[in-house]
Each structure stands twice: as C-alpha cells, then as structure tokens.
Design a protein around this motif. Structure first.
Motif, PDB file in Angstrom:
ATOM      1  N   ARG A 109       0.828  -1.207   0.000  1.00 32.07           N
ATOM      2  CA  ARG A 109       0.000   0.000   0.000  1.00 32.07           C
ATOM      3  C   ARG A 109       0.865   1.260   0.000  1.00 32.07           C
ATOM      4  N   VAL A 110       1.895   1.263   0.842  1.00 33.53           N
ATOM      5  CA  VAL A 110       2.797   2.421   0.901  1.00 33.53           C
ATOM      6  C   VAL A 110       3.481   2.609  -0.446  1.00 33.53           C
ATOM      7  N   ASP A 111       4.023   1.537  -0.991  1.00 37.82           N
ATOM      8  CA  ASP A 111       4.739   1.631  -2.266  1.00 37.82           C
ATOM      9  C   ASP A 111       3.835   2.122  -3.390  1.00 37.82           C
ATOM     10  N   ALA A 112       2.570   1.718  -3.398  1.00 34.69           N
ATOM     11  CA  ALA A 112       1.641   2.165  -4.447  1.00 34.69           C
ATOM     12  C   ALA A 112       1.430   3.679  -4.365  1.00 34.69           C
ATOM     13  N   VAL A 113       1.262   4.201  -3.164  1.00 40.70           N
ATOM     14  CA  VAL A 113       1.076   5.649  -3.009  1.00 40.70           C
ATOM     15  C   VAL A 113       2.372   6.380  -3.329  1.00 40.70           C
ATOM     16  N   VAL A 114       3.496   5.842  -2.894  1.00 44.54           N
ATOM     17  CA  VAL A 114       4.788   6.469  -3.204  1.00 44.54           C
ATOM     18  C   VAL A 114       4.971   6.552  -4.716  1.00 44.54           C
ATOM     19  N   ASP A 115       4.679   5.484  -5.430  1.00 45.50           N
ATOM     20  CA  ASP A 115       4.804   5.510  -6.892  1.00 45.50           C
ATOM     21  C   ASP A 115       3.948   6.630  -7.487  1.00 45.50           C
ATOM     22  N   ARG A 116       2.719   6.773  -6.987  1.00 44.47           N
ATOM     23  CA  ARG A 116       1.803   7.800  -7.512  1.00 44.47           C
ATOM     24  C   ARG A 116       2.315   9.205  -7.227  1.00 44.47           C
ATOM     25  N   VAL A 117       2.765   9.460  -5.991  1.00 41.49           N
ATOM     26  CA  VAL A 117       3.196  10.826  -5.670  1.00 41.49           C
ATOM     27  C   VAL A 117       4.545  11.161  -6.302  1.00 41.49           C
ATOM     28  N   VAL A 118       5.374  10.168  -6.541  1.00 41.75           N
ATOM     29  CA  VAL A 118       6.625  10.423  -7.276  1.00 41.75           C
ATOM     30  C   VAL A 118       6.303  10.838  -8.707  1.00 41.75           C
ATOM     31  N   ARG A 119       5.332  10.175  -9.324  1.00 43.78           N
ATOM     32  CA  ARG A 119       4.916  10.587 -10.682  1.00 43.78           C
ATOM     33  C   ARG A 119       4.357  12.009 -10.677  1.00 43.78           C
ATOM     34  N   ALA A 120       3.776  12.430  -9.552  1.00 44.42           N
ATOM     35  CA  ALA A 120       3.213  13.784  -9.442  1.00 44.42           C
ATOM     36  C   ALA A 120       4.265  14.833  -9.097  1.00 44.42           C
ATOM     37  N   GLY A 121       5.507  14.413  -8.778  1.00 40.32           N
ATOM     38  CA  GLY A 121       6.569  15.383  -8.524  1.00 40.32           C
ATOM     39  C   GLY A 121       7.319  15.237  -7.224  1.00 40.32           C
ATOM     40  N   ALA A 122       7.001  14.230  -6.402  1.00 45.32           N
ATOM     41  CA  ALA A 122       7.718  14.021  -5.138  1.00 45.32           C
ATOM     42  C   ALA A 122       9.072  13.369  -5.403  1.00 45.32           C
ATOM     43  N   THR A 123       9.954  13.473  -4.417  1.00 46.74           N
ATOM     44  CA  THR A 123      11.265  12.847  -4.458  1.00 46.74           C
ATOM     45  C   THR A 123      11.410  11.956  -3.225  1.00 46.74           C
ATOM     46  N   ILE A 124      11.862  10.723  -3.434  1.00 50.57           N
ATOM     47  CA  ILE A 124      12.091   9.826  -2.298  1.00 50.57           C
ATOM     48  C   ILE A 124      13.369  10.264  -1.590  1.00 50.57           C
ATOM     49  N   PRO A 131      11.838  -4.488   9.295  1.00 48.11           N
ATOM     50  CA  PRO A 131      10.975  -5.658   9.460  1.00 48.11           C
ATOM     51  C   PRO A 131      10.992  -6.214  10.897  1.00 48.11           C
ATOM     52  N   ALA A 132      12.136  -6.152  11.560  1.00 48.12           N
ATOM     53  CA  ALA A 132      12.207  -6.662  12.935  1.00 48.12           C
ATOM     54  C   ALA A 132      11.285  -5.877  13.865  1.00 48.12           C
ATOM     55  N   MET A 133      11.006  -4.614  13.496  1.00 51.89           N
ATOM     56  CA  MET A 133      10.113  -3.787  14.298  1.00 51.89           C
ATOM     57  C   MET A 133       8.705  -3.754  13.695  1.00 51.89           C
ATOM     58  N   ASP A 134       8.474  -4.549  12.620  1.00 50.49           N
ATOM     59  CA  ASP A 134       7.173  -4.585  11.957  1.00 50.49           C
ATOM     60  C   ASP A 134       6.782  -3.190  11.470  1.00 50.49           C
ATOM     61  N   TYR A 135       7.749  -2.496  10.814  1.00 46.26           N
ATOM     62  CA  TYR A 135       7.529  -1.104  10.415  1.00 46.26           C
ATOM     63  C   TYR A 135       8.049  -0.863   9.008  1.00 46.26           C
ATOM     64  N   TYR A 136       7.290  -0.087   8.243  1.00 46.78           N
ATOM     65  CA  TYR A 136       7.713   0.311   6.903  1.00 46.78           C
ATOM     66  C   TYR A 136       7.089   1.657   6.573  1.00 46.78           C
ATOM     67  N   ALA A 137       7.906   2.592   6.119  1.00 44.88           N
ATOM     68  CA  ALA A 137       7.433   3.914   5.705  1.00 44.88           C
ATOM     69  C   ALA A 137       8.460   4.512   4.758  1.00 44.88           C
ATOM     70  N   MET A 138       8.047   5.544   4.049  1.00 54.55           N
ATOM     71  CA  MET A 138       8.957   6.268   3.154  1.00 54.55           C
ATOM     72  C   MET A 138       8.878   7.747   3.493  1.00 54.55           C
ATOM     73  N   VAL A 139      10.031   8.398   3.483  1.00 53.02           N
ATOM     74  CA  VAL A 139      10.114   9.841   3.660  1.00 53.02           C
ATOM     75  C   VAL A 139      10.354  10.434   2.277  1.00 53.02           C
ATOM     76  N   LEU A 140       9.536  11.417   1.918  1.00 55.85           N
ATOM     77  CA  LEU A 140       9.639  12.031   0.600  1.00 55.85           C
ATOM     78  C   LEU A 140       9.710  13.540   0.736  1.00 55.85           C
ATOM     79  N   GLY A 141      10.062  14.203  -0.358  1.00 57.18           N
ATOM     80  CA  GLY A 141      10.017  15.654  -0.446  1.00 57.18           C
ATOM     81  C   GLY A 141       8.998  16.040  -1.504  1.00 57.18           C
ATOM     82  N   ASP A 142       8.190  17.062  -1.216  1.00 63.80           N
ATOM     83  CA  ASP A 142       7.247  17.553  -2.227  1.00 63.80           C
ATOM     84  C   ASP A 142       8.018  18.363  -3.265  1.00 63.80           C
TER      85      ASP A 142
END
Length: 151
Positions: A109-124, A131-142
């Motif tokens: 789900r996160v990756d799908a939204v990241v792909d969409r906002v990168v196409r709109a102009g965001a930068t990863i 994974p050991a903490m059961d956590y996944y997120a991406m920090v981006l710039g508008d």
C-alpha cells in the motif's frame, strides 16, 4: 468556541503546490467563495487592498480541500525566501492500515502511493524499512522539498 484547523505551508509557487498536493491527498483545489470568479476577486470584494496582494495572488486557487469535508484545508502561502532546513512539522499520509495489517500488505500500500506521488513530482528521501520492528514507511520531499511521510 468552534476551531477550524487549517494547515499552512510556505512556498514559492502555490499553483505548483496545489496541483501536487491535490493529487497526493485526493483533495481538490478550493474554489473561490460566494460565486466569485477568482480568489483575488473575492479578496477585493472583502476589502483587501490591492497593494497587499502580490502579482498573480489569488488568480488561481492557493488552497486545497478534502472533498468529503473531513480533512483540514491546506493553504499554500507564497513567501519570498526558499526552504533551507528540515521541516519542524510534516504531514503523514497514513495509507498502510496500521500494525493490525500484515507488513507485506502495508508495504504494498505504501509503495503504491509512493509511486503515484513520485509521478506527481515528489522525491524519495529515504526508506524506513525495519521488518524486525514490523515497520515500513517512506520519507519524501514535495516539489519544493518539504518533507512528508507515507506510512
């Protein structure tokens, strides 16, 4: 007393930011109130002096709103100086579903939204993959470098 929350983001180009954040959030550019053709027309009708409005201010929407009425209004305030340091406040786009959702599905789900906002102009900027903490997120710039997270 009623309080309405508005998030204000300083920027150089409100038009660019409205387009990006409308796409990123599923919001819409806020139309001018009261049947006015533009926000500039509305401001003039309410008595805002022309000398207080920079050239082009209000000719196109400078804010976005949640079409469902649930989320806050976001206004992009044009300022002359560029962004130079890390944000002290940022937006989180919470799309994963939280820790009750399997990590693999949250990651998709996160990756799908990241792909969409990168196409709109965001930068990863970075991936927070723990994974050991059961956590996944991406920090981006508008488009102007303001940090936000997709969680």
């Amino acid at each position: 007393m009623e309080i309405a929350l508005q998030v204000t983001i300083d920027c150089a180009d409100p038009r660019r930011m409205v387009a990006f954040w409308a796409e990123a959030l599923g919001y819409v550019p806020e139309p001018p109130p009261g049947g006015h053709r533009t926000w500039r027309d509305f401001w003039a009708a309410t008595g805002v002096p022309a000398e207080e409005l920079p050239e082009g201010a209000g000719d196109t929407p400078e804010s976005v709103v949640d079409p469902t009425g649930r989320g806050p209004r976001i206004w992009f305030q044009q300022v002359p100086e560029p962004k130079v340091t890390k944000n002290r406040v940022h937006l989180d786009l919470k799309v994963g579903g939280g820790r009750t959702v399997d990590l693999k599905l949250r990651t998709e789900r996160v990756d799908a939204v990241v792909d969409r906002v990168v196409r709109a102009g965001a930068t990863i900027l970075r991936t927070m993959d723990e994974p050991a903490m059961d956590y996944y997120a991406m920090v981006l710039g508008d488009p102007e470098g303001n940090e936000f997270c997709v969680v």
